[in-house]
Scaffold this active site. Structure first.
Site, PDB file in Angstrom:
ATOM      1  N   ARG A   1      48.846 -33.954  11.869  1.00  0.00           N
ATOM      2  CA  ARG A   1      47.668 -34.694  12.028  1.00  0.00           C
ATOM      3  C   ARG A   1      47.530 -35.813  11.107  1.00  0.00           C
ATOM      4  O   ARG A   1      47.795 -35.860   9.871  1.00  0.00           O
ATOM      5  CB  ARG A   1      46.684 -33.547  11.478  1.00  0.00           C
ATOM      6  CG  ARG A   1      45.295 -34.164  11.225  1.00  0.00           C
ATOM      7  CD  ARG A   1      44.292 -33.140  10.798  1.00  0.00           C
ATOM      8  NE  ARG A   1      42.906 -33.616  10.591  1.00  0.00           N
ATOM      9  CZ  ARG A   1      42.569 -34.112   9.430  1.00  0.00           C
ATOM     10  NH1 ARG A   1      43.243 -33.873   8.306  1.00  0.00           N
ATOM     11  NH2 ARG A   1      41.327 -34.761   9.342  1.00  0.00           N
TER      12      ARG A   1
ATOM     13  N   TYR B   1      39.046 -27.176  -0.109  1.00  0.00           N
ATOM     14  CA  TYR B   1      39.750 -27.344  -1.353  1.00  0.00           C
ATOM     15  C   TYR B   1      39.318 -26.191  -2.379  1.00  0.00           C
ATOM     16  O   TYR B   1      40.018 -25.890  -3.272  1.00  0.00           O
ATOM     17  CB  TYR B   1      39.490 -28.784  -2.019  1.00  0.00           C
ATOM     18  CG  TYR B   1      40.384 -29.750  -1.118  1.00  0.00           C
ATOM     19  CD1 TYR B   1      41.908 -30.001  -1.208  1.00  0.00           C
ATOM     20  CD2 TYR B   1      39.883 -30.326  -0.052  1.00  0.00           C
ATOM     21  CE1 TYR B   1      42.603 -30.914  -0.393  1.00  0.00           C
ATOM     22  CE2 TYR B   1      40.662 -31.315   0.800  1.00  0.00           C
ATOM     23  CZ  TYR B   1      41.834 -31.521   0.668  1.00  0.00           C
ATOM     24  OH  TYR B   1      42.373 -32.471   1.245  1.00  0.00           O
TER      25      TYR B   1
ATOM     26  N   GLU C   1      42.618 -29.437   6.426  1.00  0.00           N
ATOM     27  CA  GLU C   1      43.133 -29.712   5.071  1.00  0.00           C
ATOM     28  C   GLU C   1      42.766 -28.896   4.176  1.00  0.00           C
ATOM     29  O   GLU C   1      41.948 -28.184   4.079  1.00  0.00           O
ATOM     30  CB  GLU C   1      42.380 -31.226   4.675  1.00  0.00           C
ATOM     31  CG  GLU C   1      42.768 -32.361   5.402  1.00  0.00           C
ATOM     32  CD  GLU C   1      42.004 -33.838   4.776  1.00  0.00           C
ATOM     33  OE1 GLU C   1      41.681 -33.478   3.398  1.00  0.00           O
ATOM     34  OE2 GLU C   1      41.854 -34.679   5.326  1.00  0.00           O
TER      35      GLU C   1
ATOM     36  N   HIS D   1      39.285 -42.119   9.964  1.00  0.00           N
ATOM     37  CA  HIS D   1      39.421 -41.523   8.594  1.00  0.00           C
ATOM     38  C   HIS D   1      39.061 -42.429   7.425  1.00  0.00           C
ATOM     39  O   HIS D   1      39.804 -43.187   6.529  1.00  0.00           O
ATOM     40  CB  HIS D   1      40.900 -40.873   8.358  1.00  0.00           C
ATOM     41  CG  HIS D   1      41.193 -39.864   7.161  1.00  0.00           C
ATOM     42  ND1 HIS D   1      41.724 -38.712   7.372  1.00  0.00           N
ATOM     43  CD2 HIS D   1      40.564 -40.117   5.846  1.00  0.00           C
ATOM     44  CE1 HIS D   1      41.745 -38.136   6.303  1.00  0.00           C
ATOM     45  NE2 HIS D   1      41.052 -38.888   5.197  1.00  0.00           N
TER      46      HIS D   1
ATOM     47  N   GLU E   1      35.805 -35.853   7.790  1.00  0.00           N
ATOM     48  CA  GLU E   1      34.839 -35.743   6.790  1.00  0.00           C
ATOM     49  C   GLU E   1      33.476 -36.902   6.820  1.00  0.00           C
ATOM     50  O   GLU E   1      33.689 -37.864   5.700  1.00  0.00           O
ATOM     51  CB  GLU E   1      35.532 -35.763   5.393  1.00  0.00           C
ATOM     52  CG  GLU E   1      36.590 -34.741   5.296  1.00  0.00           C
ATOM     53  CD  GLU E   1      37.365 -34.811   3.838  1.00  0.00           C
ATOM     54  OE1 GLU E   1      37.838 -33.379   3.564  1.00  0.00           O
ATOM     55  OE2 GLU E   1      37.236 -35.579   3.294  1.00  0.00           O
TER      56      GLU E   1
ATOM     57  N   ASN F   1      38.063 -28.446   6.420  1.00  0.00           N
ATOM     58  CA  ASN F   1      38.722 -29.052   5.448  1.00  0.00           C
ATOM     59  C   ASN F   1      38.111 -28.287   4.049  1.00  0.00           C
ATOM     60  O   ASN F   1      36.928 -28.162   3.648  1.00  0.00           O
ATOM     61  CB  ASN F   1      38.708 -30.418   5.108  1.00  0.00           C
ATOM     62  CG  ASN F   1      39.415 -31.344   5.932  1.00  0.00           C
ATOM     63  OD1 ASN F   1      39.873 -30.910   7.106  1.00  0.00           O
ATOM     64  ND2 ASN F   1      39.318 -32.606   5.797  1.00  0.00           N
TER      65      ASN F   1
END
Length: 509
Positions: free
Chosen positions: A97, A316, A394, A140, A185, A314
């Site tokens: 990606r 985290y 991600e 991005h 994002e 995504n």
């Protein structure tokens, strides 16, 4: 391997070690890959017609980025892409990606630059020749500075220019790339960039952040419509970053409302327009004084809710949210003496609280089970009813890597992190969620936005002085998972905290 890539001996773990005493099968059709972004790795700032983006301007602004770092050189991927693709192939990556740079393809947001497209054509061809499926992200965060000078994402003109740029990329690559995501994002692009002042372009206006968020989603919908009209067989979507916002005290209505605000202003502000064609009513009430509805024109929400095929997730970490600040306030800012504020337009009474979980070098709590809950929620409330598949696009961790004399990093903390989150995804799959793939962030250590080169997320170490790439222990472990289709258990291994040579070492707070 090339002269710029070192191939260390594999990280050996004894078969009797309880860390790998048993394994869990990974579905054969589950795609395993890695991700990067153009500005973070390419370098070659002004080569072959590329002009400046908002990140070039921001990173060259005093105090904006740790140590004054910039992406001018980064990982020199623009010149080393062939070796990087060979490295991916050696690790068994099934998909890669990456993002295209608006500033290479349409410098200053203007006419098409053929040399910029040449680079991406060569990259895609190299990936395909290596048996690696390209996953292309169109945006991005590298908005041409010339467009920011005319209003950036607060201006509807930027939507039209984004469509022009996206179609130029498709003109060249549409016959070879099957998965296209429009945005990465938009929360960060809109609210870290236009409201918090922590990211480019560095504005600190809640109203501007909301305007930018709406126009980003409108640009997404417009491009999905245009690409769908060109080729109904493309897999189209976008990538959103999520949190799992839990009230610190579920019995305290003030904490419950604080968590609701974070969920509305980070997650549902994008999910609801895309999947339901409307902004959440509670969000509109929260931000009614900030002019969001002034930017919503007739037909906008119909465009934004154009059906998609794939949602990139995504993740985290999650967060415990309370209505009062924690006793020792967490410092989320990277301001270098500059003024910054909360990225949330209307959540001044919402604060993140530590829960005693292990943390990464970003001071982000390690919470794999939050990913399971997130995927189940997304499937049940949004993606499932729409027939949209999910990919974790991600997920990764920065640790304070300690290389040995050969540049090798025995990063058992990161290895444990990857295993834990893959296990969390498989838990969601077992619960009936159609998650189709996982992309580790990031393939390479790189320019980590406002942190510059101070934080390393890569499973491949980059020596920024020599540009030598050295796969870390986590890369070798990930390669074995890909090759064997088996995930070693237990998921958290011996190193739920720390990295480098000491599996139990503390990370930087």
């Amino acid at each position: 391997m090339t002269a710029q890539t070192r191939s260390p001996q594999p990280l050996i773990v004894a078969a009797a070690d309880p860390w790998v005493a048993q394994t869990r099968p990974v579905p054969q059709d589950f795609v395993l890959g890695a991700a990067t972004a153009a500005y973070q790795i390419e370098g070659a700032r002004h080569e072959d017609g590329r002009t400046d983006s908002i990140w070039d301007t921001f990173s060259h602004s005093p105090g904006a980025v740790v140590d004054g770092d910039t992406g001018d050189v980064a990982c020199e991927h623009y010149h080393r892409y062939a070796a990087d693709v060979a490295l991916m192939k050696s690790l068994g990556m099934q998909s890669y990606r990456f993002s295209t740079s608006w500033d290479r393809v349409c410098p200053d947001g203007g006419p098409v630059n053929a040399k910029g497209l040449d680079f991406y054509e060569q990259l895609v061809d190299s990936l395909l020749e290596s048996g690696i499926a390209p996953w292309l992200t169109l945006y991005h965060w590298d908005l041409p500075q010339a467009l920011e000078d005319r209003g950036g994402w607060t201006s509807r003109e930027t939507v039209d220019r984004f469509v022009d740029y996206s179609l130029a990329v498709h003109d060249r690559l549409g016959d070879r790339v099957r998965t296209w995501t429009t945005l990465n994002e938009p929360f960060c692009a809109a609210f870290l960039g236009y409201t918090a002042g922590m990211h480019a372009p560095g504005r600190t206006s809640p109203a501007d952040g909301l305007a930018a968020a709406h126009h980003l989603m409108l640009a997404h919908g417009r491009v999905v419509q245009e690409l769908r009209a060109r080729d109904a067989g493309l897999e189209l979507g976008l990538t959103l970053n999520f949190t799992v916002a839990d009230p610190l005290d579920p019995s305290d209505p003030r904490d419950v409302d604080a968590a609701r605000r974070i969920d509305a202003q980070m997650n549902r502000i994008f999910l609801d327009p895309i999947f339901r064609g409307a902004y959440p009513a509670d969000l509109l009430e929260d931000v009614r004084h900030l002019g969001l509805t002034d930017h919503v024109m007739d037909g906008d929400l119909e465009v934004i809710s154009t059906p998609i095929d794939v949602l990139g997730v995504n993740y985290y970490n999650g967060e415990a949210i309370g209505h009062e600040p924690p006793p020792a306030a967490l410092d989320d800012s990277l301001n270098g003496g500059r003024f910054t504020r909360s990225p949330f337009p209307a959540a001044d009474d919402a604060y993140r609280h530590p829960r005693g979980l292990p943390v990464t070098a970003m001071d982000w709590e390690i919470q794999p089970e939050g990913l399971t809950r997130l995927l189940v929620r997304l499937h049940e409330e949004y993606a499932g009813p729409a027939g949209v598949t999910l990919h974790v696009t991600e997920n990764g961790a920065a640790f304070d890597d300690a290389p040995d004399e050969d540049g090798f990093v025995d990063d058992r903390g990161r290895t444990a992190y990857v295993r834990a989150h893959l296990g969390a995804i498989l838990d969601a799959v077992d619960a009936g969620v159609p998650v189709r793939g996982y992309f580790y962030w990031s393939l390479l250590d790189n320019f980590e936005w406002a942190w510059g080169y101070a934080k390393r997320f890569g499973i491949v170490r980059v020596d920024y002085d020599t540009q030598v790439r050295t796969p870390k222990g986590s890369a070798l472990d990930y390669a074995r998972i890909i090759a064997t289709r088996q995930l070693p258990t237990p998921w958290d291994g011996p190193a739920g905290r720390g990295g480098g040579d000491d599996p139990a070492g503390d990370t930087e707070a």
